[in-house]
Design a protein around this motif. Structure first.
Motif, PDB file in Angstrom:
ATOM      1  N   PHE A 399      -1.650   4.763 -14.635  1.00 59.94           N
ATOM      2  CA  PHE A 399      -1.107   3.584 -15.308  1.00 59.94           C
ATOM      3  C   PHE A 399       0.412   3.720 -15.402  1.00 59.94           C
ATOM      4  N   ILE A 400       1.091   2.580 -15.482  1.00 62.88           N
ATOM      5  CA  ILE A 400       2.540   2.565 -15.678  1.00 62.88           C
ATOM      6  C   ILE A 400       2.841   1.660 -16.871  1.00 62.88           C
ATOM      7  N   VAL A 401       3.789   2.086 -17.726  1.00 69.17           N
ATOM      8  CA  VAL A 401       4.094   1.368 -18.968  1.00 69.17           C
ATOM      9  C   VAL A 401       5.602   1.251 -19.112  1.00 69.17           C
ATOM     10  N   LEU A 402       6.087   0.072 -19.528  1.00 76.34           N
ATOM     11  CA  LEU A 402       7.501  -0.133 -19.859  1.00 76.34           C
ATOM     12  C   LEU A 402       7.622  -0.252 -21.371  1.00 76.34           C
ATOM     13  N   LEU A 403       8.329   0.707 -22.001  1.00 82.40           N
ATOM     14  CA  LEU A 403       8.456   0.749 -23.459  1.00 82.40           C
ATOM     15  C   LEU A 403       9.912   0.631 -23.865  1.00 82.40           C
ATOM     16  N   THR A 404      10.158  -0.003 -25.024  1.00 84.44           N
ATOM     17  CA  THR A 404      11.476   0.032 -25.645  1.00 84.44           C
ATOM     18  C   THR A 404      11.525   1.237 -26.577  1.00 84.44           C
ATOM     19  N   TYR A 405      12.750   1.724 -26.833  1.00 82.27           N
ATOM     20  CA  TYR A 405      12.872   2.863 -27.751  1.00 82.27           C
ATOM     21  C   TYR A 405      14.264   2.861 -28.369  1.00 82.27           C
ATOM     22  N   SER A 406      14.394   3.617 -29.462  1.00 81.07           N
ATOM     23  CA  SER A 406      15.691   3.742 -30.127  1.00 81.07           C
ATOM     24  C   SER A 406      16.316   5.105 -29.855  1.00 81.07           C
ATOM     25  N   ASP A 407      15.485   6.164 -29.814  1.00 81.51           N
ATOM     26  CA  ASP A 407      15.959   7.497 -29.439  1.00 81.51           C
ATOM     27  C   ASP A 407      14.788   8.249 -28.814  1.00 81.51           C
ATOM     28  N   THR A 408      15.094   9.337 -28.112  1.00 84.46           N
ATOM     29  CA  THR A 408      14.064  10.049 -27.359  1.00 84.46           C
ATOM     30  C   THR A 408      13.027  10.707 -28.261  1.00 84.46           C
ATOM     31  N   ALA A 409      13.443  11.161 -29.452  1.00 87.20           N
ATOM     32  CA  ALA A 409      12.480  11.771 -30.371  1.00 87.20           C
ATOM     33  C   ALA A 409      11.435  10.753 -30.802  1.00 87.20           C
ATOM     34  N   GLN A 410      11.907   9.561 -31.164  1.00 86.92           N
ATOM     35  CA  GLN A 410      10.985   8.485 -31.561  1.00 86.92           C
ATOM     36  C   GLN A 410      10.099   8.090 -30.394  1.00 86.92           C
ATOM     37  N   LEU A 411      10.674   8.073 -29.167  1.00 95.28           N
ATOM     38  CA  LEU A 411       9.912   7.710 -27.977  1.00 95.28           C
ATOM     39  C   LEU A 411       8.801   8.724 -27.721  1.00 95.28           C
ATOM     40  N   SER A 412       9.129  10.017 -27.830  1.00 97.66           N
ATOM     41  CA  SER A 412       8.120  11.060 -27.600  1.00 97.66           C
ATOM     42  C   SER A 412       6.960  10.926 -28.568  1.00 97.66           C
ATOM     43  N   LEU A 413       7.293  10.706 -29.849  1.00101.48           N
ATOM     44  CA  LEU A 413       6.238  10.567 -30.852  1.00101.48           C
ATOM     45  C   LEU A 413       5.365   9.356 -30.561  1.00101.48           C
ATOM     46  N   ARG A 414       5.988   8.269 -30.120  1.00 99.54           N
ATOM     47  CA  ARG A 414       5.212   7.052 -29.860  1.00 99.54           C
ATOM     48  C   ARG A 414       4.289   7.241 -28.660  1.00 99.54           C
ATOM     49  N   ILE A 415       4.800   7.884 -27.607  1.00104.21           N
ATOM     50  CA  ILE A 415       3.962   8.117 -26.425  1.00104.21           C
ATOM     51  C   ILE A 415       2.773   9.000 -26.783  1.00104.21           C
ATOM     52  N   LEU A 416       3.018  10.056 -27.547  1.00105.70           N
ATOM     53  CA  LEU A 416       1.926  10.941 -27.966  1.00105.70           C
ATOM     54  C   LEU A 416       0.918  10.189 -28.819  1.00105.70           C
ATOM     55  N   ASP A 417       1.427   9.309 -29.680  1.00108.21           N
ATOM     56  CA  ASP A 417       0.534   8.515 -30.520  1.00108.21           C
ATOM     57  C   ASP A 417      -0.342   7.599 -29.667  1.00108.21           C
ATOM     58  N   ILE A 418       0.257   6.977 -28.649  1.00108.34           N
ATOM     59  CA  ILE A 418      -0.504   6.105 -27.746  1.00108.34           C
ATOM     60  C   ILE A 418      -1.566   6.911 -27.012  1.00108.34           C
ATOM     61  N   MET A 419      -1.178   8.074 -26.489  1.00106.28           N
ATOM     62  CA  MET A 419      -2.139   8.893 -25.747  1.00106.28           C
ATOM     63  C   MET A 419      -3.263   9.389 -26.653  1.00106.28           C
ATOM     64  N   ASN A 420      -2.940   9.775 -27.870  1.00108.26           N
ATOM     65  CA  ASN A 420      -3.971  10.242 -28.808  1.00108.26           C
ATOM     66  C   ASN A 420      -4.954   9.132 -29.148  1.00108.26           C
ATOM     67  N   SER A 421      -4.416   7.912 -29.342  1.00107.67           N
ATOM     68  CA  SER A 421      -5.298   6.790 -29.666  1.00107.67           C
ATOM     69  C   SER A 421      -6.229   6.486 -28.501  1.00107.67           C
ATOM     70  N   ILE A 422      -5.712   6.590 -27.263  1.00107.81           N
ATOM     71  CA  ILE A 422      -6.560   6.376 -26.079  1.00107.81           C
ATOM     72  C   ILE A 422      -7.640   7.450 -26.010  1.00107.81           C
ATOM     73  N   GLN A 423      -7.244   8.692 -26.221  1.00104.03           N
ATOM     74  CA  GLN A 423      -8.202   9.793 -26.158  1.00104.03           C
ATOM     75  C   GLN A 423      -9.303   9.646 -27.202  1.00104.03           C
ATOM     76  N   ASP A 424      -8.927   9.175 -28.388  1.00105.39           N
ATOM     77  CA  ASP A 424      -9.922   9.009 -29.453  1.00105.39           C
ATOM     78  C   ASP A 424     -10.903   7.896 -29.128  1.00105.39           C
ATOM     79  N   VAL A 425     -10.388   6.790 -28.553  1.00107.97           N
ATOM     80  CA  VAL A 425     -11.240   5.626 -28.295  1.00107.97           C
ATOM     81  C   VAL A 425     -12.091   5.817 -27.049  1.00107.97           C
TER      82      VAL A 425
END
Length: 743
Positions: A399-425
């Motif tokens: 899959f390919i995703v285009l995301l907006t972000y404010s800083d790389t730390a926030q981006l990393s946390l958001r990507i991990l959150d997305i992946m964790n939610s996918i893994q859980d579901v």
């Protein structure tokens, strides 16, 4: 049915276009012919008017010359006697008044008026004072201040006395001479000077003009400036011709011609309506036919558009919707993402996602379950993305995703959150289908919004394929090291064709050892790239690069040709030969001429088919089963054996052994790992060999480097080994010396 309808619409539209073309062409030609005819008429009438005006001026000048000669002959100097004679002559010759100017600047006229000329007034008679008979431009009469033209002639007496004879013509006297009053009275003429000052206009209403002609047409429209410039240039050069100028909502055409009187020019003018009226009913009929054709065409086009839109919606569904997830396709993603990046300066990142070892789900639970997992991933992404963010499935589980972000730390946390939610579901613990999925992500921070969208996606995918520095890191960022790798890959790509042309690629042969007969039997042709003397680029480095850009096809064919040339040389030398296997990339399976191109090379060198074997990897065959089976059977039918290479290096599929037309199984070195220390490893390898033998496949084990490995695999009933233990790859001359014997 649809094809037939399309042909009908195309034929109707084509016929209508032809009709419209001929109608428009006919109307255009009619208009051009009418215009040409009227212009010819204008030219003829203007020529006549010029001749009439010229003759009138010449006649009056001749009259003036004769009267001056008569006065000279009579030696009459008394102004009263001269005036008495002129009273009779001016009416006979159409003059408004005649008179004489004495050498003391006193003037006497035939209407009994007398006047004394000042210096400025005296200039009117300057040419006559120098002995020239002349006609003036428009002047105000010295007596009644009305517009006139002035004829003058010198009277030079024998005793040296010099008088000036003059005669004045009222401006309206010339109007009957301007005869371009045809075209239902809509044409008119103007006589003017080079500077545009009007001498006289024709008698009809359109011809009256009290101002400079250039100023008049400029006052009608500023667009007439080019016409004025053109007219001034032509008149100053003494030329004749046509031009046109805008007048209110119409166009007027001008024919201009010099009069050969002073710097006078005759201008004949008609409005465009004269031309349009001349073609009248015919043009109306043509336009009516044209309008009818346009209506029919419009109706036909609307029908075509309606059908086309319906078909387009179907095609858009195919092009813009992913068949597995029912969300946007990869092509739609690229279009939307590119448009968004062009118009939004916000910080964006391109994220490549995939499911670790997704192939296990397909193999263990079937493709239906695999597709269900992909749909769930897409649904999770839809729920987690914002309004200005996009995603799509590229292929398989990528899959390919285009995301907006404010800083790389926030981006990393958001990507991990997305992946964790996918893994859980997505992970399943229901019934027999129990599995846990693991997501991986590659991140490319977009710094140039105008960069090619494919480049951004490739960079994110490169980061996804990077070795993670820490095992628990599931999110990797594209960095300078990867950028450097891209540059190196590009360097390899740029070097390839010159290297191929300069024969920097060499073929070496790695012998195969037959465990059963205890002798060397056959070899595998391998390629080496020596870009400088004794400087080699590893195949492990350049082959993947050439596979990605498609150049591997040319390299494979080059190797095959070198092998065939060498075999031909050995056959001609009388050597007894055993088969040589050549590697073929999976890209060949996408070529319609794969079989034909290989056979052309083999048969060109007249190589017996049993001396050539083709090796293809299990990955290549697995991803293209149907196509691979069809093509490989063609080779087998002509006696060329197919070897399944690198078995065990990836996610090996047992069904591949059943379905693919292969003759020999080559077990990858990875299956020898832990062979000497692990019973499980030995049992797995032995099981694979037994399975292959059961379905009558020959078995070769690759990568055998030690005696202990050789002893272990030879006891398992394999046919051949290949590896450094028995022989390293070697050049053709060494292979010939060590392993070939004369027949």
């Amino acid at each position: 049915m649809r094809e037939k309808s399309s042909k009908i619409y195309i034929n109707v539209i084509a016929a209508l276009i032809i009709i419209i073309f001929f109608a428009a062409f006919f109307t255009y030609q009619l208009h051009e012919n009418a215009q040409e005819s009227i212009f010819n008429t204008m030219t003829e009438i203007s020529h006549q008017s010029v001749k009439v005006v010229q003759k009138e001026v010449e006649k009056n000048q001749h009259v003036m010359a004769n009267i001056a000669a008569s006065l000279y002959a009579d030696n009459e100097k008394d102004p009263m006697q001269i005036i008495a004679q002129l009273r009779v002559l001016d009416d006979l010759n159409g003059f408004k008044r005649m008179g004489v100017i004495l050498d003391n600047h006193e003037g006497y006229a035939s209407d009994d008026s007398q006047f004394l000329l000042n210096d400025e007034q005296l200039q009117r008679f300057e040419k006559a004072q120098h002995g020239i008979i002349s006609i003036s431009d428009n002047l105000l009469d010295l007596v009644d201040q009305q517009p006139v033209t002035l004829y003058t002639a010198p009277i030079e007496y024998k005793d040296g006395t010099q008088y000036v004879l003059f005669g004045t013509y009222a401006a309206q006297t010339y109007q009957p001479l301007l005869s371009v009053t045809t075209f239902d009275g809509q044409g008119f003429s103007v006589i003017m000077k080079q500077d545009g000052s009007q001498i006289i206009g024709s008698a009809n209403q359109e011809g009256t003009c009290e101002q400079n002609f250039y100023d008049e047409i400029l006052s009608l429209s500023k667009d007439n400036q080019s016409t004025v410039d053109e007219l001034k240039q032509a008149i100053s050069a003494g030329q004749s011709g046509f031009t046109s100028y805008a007048c209110k909502k119409d166009i007027r055409y001008i024919y201009y011609e010099p009069l050969a009187v002073n710097d006078w020019y005759l201008l004949s003018i008609i409005p465009n309506v004269v031309i349009t009226k001349s073609i009248g009913k015919t043009v109306t009929l043509a336009y009516s036919m044209l309008a009818l054709c346009l209506i029919v065409l419009a109706y036909s086009l609307l029908r075509v558009i309606f059908i086309d839109r319906r078909h387009r919606r179907m095609l858009e569904r195919i092009a813009w919707v992913d068949t597995v997830t029912d969300f946007d396709s990869f092509e739609k993603f690229k279009m939307d993402a590119s448009k968004k990046l062009d118009n939004d300066p916000s910080l964006y990142a391109m994220i490549a996602l995939n499911i670790n070892k997704f192939q296990y789900i397909n193999d263990l639970f079937g493709y239906e379950e695999g597709n269900r997992v992909l749909k769930k991933v897409a649904q999770c992404l839809v729920q987690r993305l914002g309004r200005n963010e996009y995603f799509a499935r590229i292929q398989a589980d990528h899959f390919i995703v285009l995301l907006t972000y404010s800083d790389t730390a926030q981006l990393s946390l958001r990507i991990l959150d997305i992946m964790n939610s996918i893994q859980d579901v997505v992970s399943s613990t229901e019934g027999e289908m129990q599995y846990q999925i693991q997501m991986n992500a590659g991140v490319y921070l977009i710094t140039d919004h105008h960069e090619q969208i494919n480049t951004m996606i490739d960079c994110a995918a490169l980061a996804l394929r990077k070795d993670f520095q820490k095992k628990y890191e599931a999110c990797a960022f594209y960095d300078d090291a990867l950028r450097e790798q891209i540059f190196k890959n590009k360097e390899i790509e740029d070097m390839f064709l010159p290297a191929l042309k300069n024969q920097q690629f060499s073929v070496v042969y790695q012998p195969k050892y037959n465990v059963q007969t205890q002798r060397y039997e056959g070899s595998e042709a391998l390629v080496r790239w020596y870009y400088k003397e004794d400087c080699m680029i590893s195949p492990a480095y350049f082959v993947p690069i050439l596979e990605r850009n498609g150049s591997i096809i040319e390299l494979d064919e080059y190797v095959l040709e070198q092998v065939c040339a060498q075999l031909r040389q050995w056959l001609d030398a009388g050597y007894e030969l055993t088969p040589v296997s050549v590697n073929a990339s999976q890209l060949h399976l996408y070529r319609v001429d794969f079989f034909a191109s290989y056979m052309e090379i083999i048969d060109r060198y007249q190589i017996p088919h049993e001396l050539i074997e083709i090796e293809m990897t299990e990955t290549a065959l697995y991803e293209n089963e149907a196509k691979a089976s069809e093509i490989l059977n063609q080779f087998r039918h002509v006696g060329i054996k197919i070897l399944l290479d690198d078995f065990g290096s990836g996610y090996s599929s047992i069904t591949l052994l059943r379905n693919m037309p292969i003759d020999e199984l080559k077990i990858d070195k990875k299956m020898l790992n832990d062979l000497l220390v692990s019973d499980k490893a030995r049992q797995i390898l032995a099981g694979v060999i037994v399975l292959a033998k059961t379905i009558e496949l020959k078995v070769t084990v690759e990568g055998v480097e030690a005696y202990d490995e050789y002893e272990a695999v030879s006891l398992m009933g394999i046919d051949k080994i290949q590896g450094f233990y028995c022989a390293r790859p070697m050049k053709a001359d060494e292979y010939e010396k060590r392993y070939l014997i004369k027949a």
